[in-house]
Design a protein around this motif. Structure first.
Motif, PDB file in Angstrom:
ATOM      1  N   PRO A 140      11.685  55.871  46.669  1.00 47.17           N
ATOM      2  CA  PRO A 140      10.579  55.799  45.706  1.00 47.17           C
ATOM      3  C   PRO A 140      10.168  54.372  45.317  1.00 47.17           C
ATOM      4  CG  PRO A 140      12.199  57.421  45.005  1.00 47.17           C
ATOM      5  CD  PRO A 140      12.781  56.716  46.180  1.00 47.17           C
ATOM      6  N   PRO A 141      11.119  53.491  44.874  1.00 50.71           N
ATOM      7  CA  PRO A 141      10.641  52.155  44.527  1.00 50.71           C
ATOM      8  C   PRO A 141      10.029  51.426  45.716  1.00 50.71           C
ATOM      9  CG  PRO A 141      13.050  52.265  44.414  1.00 50.71           C
ATOM     10  CD  PRO A 141      12.549  53.657  44.560  1.00 50.71           C
ATOM     11  N   ALA A 142      10.626  51.585  46.907  1.00 49.35           N
ATOM     12  CA  ALA A 142      10.124  50.850  48.078  1.00 49.35           C
ATOM     13  C   ALA A 142       8.730  51.343  48.475  1.00 49.35           C
ATOM     14  CB  ALA A 142      11.102  50.987  49.247  1.00 49.35           C
ATOM     15  N   VAL A 201       6.845  54.046  38.744  1.00 50.17           N
ATOM     16  CA  VAL A 201       7.921  53.311  39.398  1.00 50.17           C
ATOM     17  C   VAL A 201       8.585  52.302  38.460  1.00 50.17           C
ATOM     18  CG1 VAL A 201       6.628  51.373  40.417  1.00 50.17           C
ATOM     19  CG2 VAL A 201       8.602  52.307  41.612  1.00 50.17           C
ATOM     20  N   VAL A 202       7.820  51.654  37.598  1.00 41.25           N
ATOM     21  CA  VAL A 202       8.404  50.593  36.764  1.00 41.25           C
ATOM     22  C   VAL A 202       9.582  51.100  35.914  1.00 41.25           C
ATOM     23  CG1 VAL A 202       7.948  48.987  34.854  1.00 41.25           C
ATOM     24  CG2 VAL A 202       6.378  49.102  36.794  1.00 41.25           C
ATOM     25  N   PRO A 203       9.445  52.250  35.259  1.00 45.43           N
ATOM     26  CA  PRO A 203      10.590  52.701  34.451  1.00 45.43           C
ATOM     27  C   PRO A 203      11.853  53.021  35.262  1.00 45.43           C
ATOM     28  CG  PRO A 203       8.583  53.792  33.750  1.00 45.43           C
ATOM     29  CD  PRO A 203       8.271  53.084  35.029  1.00 45.43           C
ATOM     30  N   ALA A 239      14.478  46.145  45.902  1.00 51.25           N
ATOM     31  CA  ALA A 239      13.833  47.027  46.884  1.00 51.25           C
ATOM     32  C   ALA A 239      12.327  47.034  46.662  1.00 51.25           C
ATOM     33  CB  ALA A 239      14.397  48.442  46.763  1.00 51.25           C
ATOM     34  N   ALA A 240      11.913  47.156  45.396  1.00 47.73           N
ATOM     35  CA  ALA A 240      10.492  47.231  45.093  1.00 47.73           C
ATOM     36  C   ALA A 240       9.780  45.924  45.429  1.00 47.73           C
ATOM     37  CB  ALA A 240      10.286  47.587  43.623  1.00 47.73           C
ATOM     38  N   THR A 272       7.154  64.111  41.645  1.00 50.28           N
ATOM     39  CA  THR A 272       8.260  65.027  41.896  1.00 50.28           C
ATOM     40  C   THR A 272       9.574  64.286  42.051  1.00 50.28           C
ATOM     41  OG1 THR A 272       6.741  66.547  42.986  1.00 50.28           O
ATOM     42  CG2 THR A 272       9.090  66.876  43.392  1.00 50.28           C
ATOM     43  N   VAL A 273       9.569  63.216  42.848  1.00 47.12           N
ATOM     44  CA  VAL A 273      10.835  62.515  43.084  1.00 47.12           C
ATOM     45  C   VAL A 273      11.306  61.818  41.807  1.00 47.12           C
ATOM     46  CG1 VAL A 273       9.924  60.292  43.912  1.00 47.12           C
ATOM     47  CG2 VAL A 273      12.124  61.114  44.736  1.00 47.12           C
ATOM     48  N   ILE A 274      10.339  61.307  41.031  1.00 41.51           N
ATOM     49  CA  ILE A 274      10.703  60.665  39.768  1.00 41.51           C
ATOM     50  C   ILE A 274      11.355  61.701  38.836  1.00 41.51           C
ATOM     51  CG2 ILE A 274       9.786  59.518  37.697  1.00 41.51           C
ATOM     52  CD1 ILE A 274       9.679  57.746  40.177  1.00 41.51           C
TER      53      ILE A 274
END
Lengths: 239, 104
Positions: free
Chosen positions: B42-44, A177-179, A189-190, A117-119
């Motif tokens: 999201p990324p974190a 997440v990667v894209p 951040a990741a 959803t957030v993506i």
């Protein structure tokens, strides 16, 4: 097809790999709950009332150890703290909805419904019926969780571990997440969140996850603040 | 405390946390920094979930070639980076894990 059902089914489709990945977990939970001596009805109801995988796993463990009820409730609260982050993260996109919609979507807001959803929102922004996407993703996951719990209660863990179906969960998160890792602050951040998650792995009650997420968020925000704010520089090539 | 009460309270608390900020948003002004910070949730969070799934085996950090999930995960990262396609990434990751388990 109406715009509502288009969004709804898009949510369902986006959820499919997570349904496959989540299914063995539901079965394992059901089987563990039986092992721990929970009544079948309580095990099943926990999947519909609490509806939060990791909290349910820890609850079965605490029930097995005959932990006091208050300890179990507090543990559930700590383990589910990350849902406040999801709540904050989606809040701007759901702001215009009625309280009834907000309550329904909040009830369905698990890790697996949050991620697609957030993506989607980050990519498409707010659309009039965008929340139907979350409804579709959340509802189908809810059904997946109820059915897999029931099967786990009655059959035990019938899916062979060697199939590694559960690996579909991290894979789906990677695929999502990667894209979105387009700019340096997001990458930082990741990576920082991931490294802290490893370092803090031994913390109990998934606190490592919370700490890691916060570090990642702070790192991303600080780095973004350092470079020029978005949109103030003219596009490349115009100078 | 009996198990039914535990379920009810656990459910209420969980719902409360999921509902909290969705409900509060718009009822007061969120500072700009917080709004900015939310983009990094999201990324974190997702990588905080994924890293241990790949790097930790049986509670220990495992960086060796025996760690098939780490290798398959790296394949998935590369495929995700280049394809930007969720389905292809998942299939590639599952096939990679399957082959690694078969041959290594």
């Amino acid at each position: 097809m109406s715009e509502q059902s288009k969004q709804f089914w898009a949510g369902v489709r986006a959820e499919i790999p997570l349904l496959i990945g989540g299914f063995p977990f539901g079965m394992i939970y059901g089987a563990l709950a039986m092992n721990a001596g929970l009544p079948a009805a309580a095990a099943q109801l926990m999947s519909s009332i609490v509806f939060a995988g990791s909290a349910q796993f820890i609850t079965t463990e605490l029930v097995r150890e005959s932990a006091p009820g208050l300890v179990i409730v507090l543990t559930i609260a700590v383990v589910n703290l990350r849902h406040m982050l999801y709540s904050a993260s989606l809040a701007p996109y759901l702001a215009s909805l009625s309280t009834r919609w907000k309550a329904l979507l909040s009830y369905l807001l698990t890790d697996e419904a949050y991620a697609p959803t957030v993506i989607r929102y980050e990519k498409e922004g707010i659309t009039p019926y965008g929340h139907w996407f979350l409804l579709g993703a959340g509802l189908v996951l809810w059904m997946d969780w109820q059915i897999s719990t029931a099967l786990g209660i009655w059959l035990g863990t019938a899916i062979p571990e060697s199939w590694s179906l559960d690996f579909a969960l991290p894979l789906t998160f990677i695929a999502m997440v990667v894209p979105v890792l387009k700019e340096r602050p997001a990458i930082a951040a990741a990576v920082s969140a991931g490294v802290v998650a490893l370092a803090a792995y031994s913390l109990p009650y998934q606190l490592g996850l919370i700490v890691a997420a916060f570090v990642g968020i702070v790192v991303g925000t600080v780095l973004e603040g350092r470079k020029s704010p978005r949109g103030t520089l003219p596009p490349k090539g115009t100078l | 405390m009996n198990i039914w009460l535990v379920l009810l309270l656990g459910g209420l608390i969980t719902f409360g946390m999921r509902f909290s900020l969705i409900y509060l948003f718009g009822r007061f002004e969120f500072p700009e920094t917080i709004r900015k910070a939310l983009h990094y949730v999201p990324p974190a969070v997702l990588s905080a979930i994924v890293f241990p799934e790949l790097f930790m085996r049986d509670g220990m950090l495992n960086l060796s070639f025996d760690n098939h999930r780490l290798l398959a995960g790296l394949v998935a990262v590369l495929v995700a980076w280049f394809s930007k396609n969720i389905l292809i990434t998942i299939i590639a990751g599952m096939i990679a894990l399957f082959l690694l388990q078969l041959f290594l």
